[in-house]
Design an enzyme around this catalytic site. Structure first.
Site, PDB file in Angstrom:
ATOM      1  N   LYS A 326       0.840  -1.216   0.000  1.00  0.00           N
ATOM      2  CA  LYS A 326       0.000   0.000   0.000  1.00  0.00           C
ATOM      3  C   LYS A 326       0.872   1.262   0.000  1.00  0.00           C
ATOM      4  CE  LYS A 326      -4.293  -1.660   2.154  1.00  0.00           C
ATOM      5  NZ  LYS A 326      -4.009  -3.059   2.518  1.00  0.00           N
ATOM      6  N   HIS A 331      -4.161   2.579  -0.749  1.00  0.00           N
ATOM      7  CA  HIS A 331      -5.168   1.654  -0.220  1.00  0.00           C
ATOM      8  C   HIS A 331      -6.335   1.601  -1.201  1.00  0.00           C
ATOM      9  CE1 HIS A 331      -7.686  -0.697   2.154  1.00  0.00           C
ATOM     10  NE2 HIS A 331      -7.568  -0.126   3.336  1.00  0.00           N
ATOM     11  N   PHE A 390     -12.798  -2.374   8.023  1.00  0.00           N
ATOM     12  CA  PHE A 390     -13.647  -1.638   8.959  1.00  0.00           C
ATOM     13  C   PHE A 390     -14.846  -2.517   9.306  1.00  0.00           C
ATOM     14  CE2 PHE A 390     -12.364   2.886   7.594  1.00  0.00           C
ATOM     15  CZ  PHE A 390     -11.528   2.983   8.688  1.00  0.00           C
TER      16      PHE A 390
END
Lengths: 402, 86
Positions: A326, A331, A390
């Site tokens: 990344k 990302h 998340f």
């Protein structure tokens, strides 16, 4: 004996380039795909890992035909990567074979750009949304486009688990092939959220870097959002061998679980559990293992992921190589697991571990070998690709060189 | 009026994937290769570009009794005439 699943084709579009070769050359060369862009009104600069120059992909997408001209960018990116993976695999999809082929493409958000554009024009200029708006933004659009374009009539759907979408899509597709419901499939993910509204929403979380992405480095300032797609051709091993296909790697493990704790903060035991599940039953030597880390360059992720790797591998954690690509391609959110699977597989194939670039300050809470700043040759047998989303959704893929 | 016709012809042309040769008043609608969704897109573009509202429900036969491109142009002319002056 259950079926084995191998990778016979790769496709990647990202800020490092429009195909897998450019992607790998970028990774191995430690290229930084991060640029400054203006996305909305005013002169507010945003740091993104965009495909550059901005119109490079658009020119390529024009060659993909009428359906793609009308589709959202995230569908175009998926089709471009899938077309590369399909060509690379050498599979000729006949009408008969099409019924045995899957198309499983993840995305974190879906057609964010089209949604942004349609609602912005509606709310500020009183214009009605274009009749194609819904078909552009639905998260299953790439899976459907792949199915229609390539004649894939087996299992086809979207997977959505934020930043783990790509890894979930690949793992689930492999399970489907193992189950016998398909013999091969295009699996991966696509994301294109580099639009004013979505970027402002990301900025509101205060986790975005204002210059570079520095995973595992104490000087980290947060994540940089990228765009692109990564797609694998997965195939039943016997079938691939029978047709004499070139095999990149075997997908030997898939671990998935949920933290069950928090929408934002990741948990060590969740990440560690997913990694353990992915390597269960494998006889691996840490010295020949590469971990393509989730490595977002945030304070939430990096120390947690480091602790999780230590928890799983114990003293062996000091013998394996970890890196976060990344730092180079940004990302890619839902598509991260897609392009990072490609990175892990190519690292295995070439025996080269791509670096974590922009690493300039040691962090006592991140004490593994992150392959800082320069690629390193290493004889590799296994590679892990970590994705932690998340909402506490974890997916880890394990590949073995064949 | 000629401009209105020209605009509709251009919009149709952009969606007529089945069209071979010239697009004229005599071209049968059936030869245009327009599917039901392309009809929705054409109507959207006509409404946006010409500022006219086309009464249409995608659950009905979009063309009714209309057979040729000329019939479409005439129907549009009628709509434009009904449009109240701005």
């Amino acid at each position: 004996m259950s079926r084995r699943v191998v990778v016979t084709g790769l496709g990647a579009v990202s800020s490092l380039g429009l195909n897998t070769l450019e992607f790998w050359n970028g990774l191995a060369g430690g290229k930084c795909g991060i640029v400054r862009r203006t996305l909305g009104p005013g002169d507010g600069l945003t740091i993104t890992a965009s495909i550059a120059p901005a119109d490079a992909f658009d020119a390529y997408a024009e060659t993909l035909g009428r359906d793609m001209a009308r589709a959202d960018r995230f569908s175009r990116l998926a089709v471009a990567a899938a077309e590369e993976a399909l060509k690379d695999s050498g599979i000729e999809i006949t009408p008969e074979l099409g019924g045995r082929g899957a198309a499983i493409i993840g995305t974190g958000i879906g057609g964010a750009g089209s949604q942004d554009e349609a609602y912005h024009a509606m709310l500020t200029k009183g214009r009605r949304p274009h009749p194609l708006t819904i078909l552009r933004i639905i998260p299953n659009a790439p899976a459907s486009h792949l199915s229609i374009r390539f004649g894939l009539r087996g299992p086809a759907f979207a997977v959505s688990s934020a930043c783990a979408s790509g890894a979930h899509a690949i793992g689930v597709c492999a399970d489907i092939i193992r189950s016998g419901a398909a013999d091969f499939g295009l699996a991966g993910a696509s994301e294109a959220v580099l639009s004013y509204g979505p970027l402002e929403a990301w900025k509101a979380m205060h986790i975005m870097s204002d210059d570079l992405c520095r995973p595992f480095s104490k000087s980290r300032k947060g994540l940089v959002i990228g765009e692109g797609a990564g797609v694998l051709m997965l195939e039943d091993y016997d079938r691939a061998r029978k047709r004499g296909a070139a095999i990149y790697a075997e997908l030997v493990g898939f671990g998935m679980n949920a933290d069950g704790k928090d929408m934002i903060n990741p948990a060590v035991d969740g990440a560690a559990g997913a990694m353990r599940a992915a390597i269960e039953g494998l006889r691996l030597d840490a010295a020949s293992l590469y971990v393509n880390a989730h490595g977002t360059g945030t304070l939430m992720n990096d120390p947690t992921e480091t602790k999780a790797i230590r928890e799983v591998f114990g003293a062996d954690a000091d013998r394996l190589l970890v890196s976060s690509t990344k730092s180079m391609h940004g990302h890619l959110l839902g598509a991260a697991g897609g392009v990072e699977a490609v990175a892990a597989i190519l690292a295995l194939k070439h025996g080269i571990v791509p670096p974590t670039i922009n690493y300039d300050e040691k962090d006592p809470d991140c004490d593994l070998d992150y392959c800082p700043n320069e690629a390193r040759p290493r004889r590799l047998e296994f590679a892990l690709s970590n994705s932690f989303a998340f909402g506490g959704l974890n997916a880890v893929l394990a590949f073995r060189r064949l | 009026m000629a401009d209105t016709e020209q605009t509709l012809l251009e919009i149709i042309k952009a969606h007529a994937v089945g069209l071979t040769g010239e697009l004229t008043r005599e071209t049968p609608i059936a030869n245009l290769g327009i599917d039901s969704f392309a009809v929705v897109e054409i109507i959207y573009e006509v409404e946006e570009k010409l500022g006219v509202e086309v009464p249409f429900n995608a659950n009905q036969n979009p063309f009714g009794e209309m057979k040729t491109v000329g019939d479409l142009l005439d129907a549009l002319a009628k709509l434009m005439a009904q449009k109240s002056p701005a």
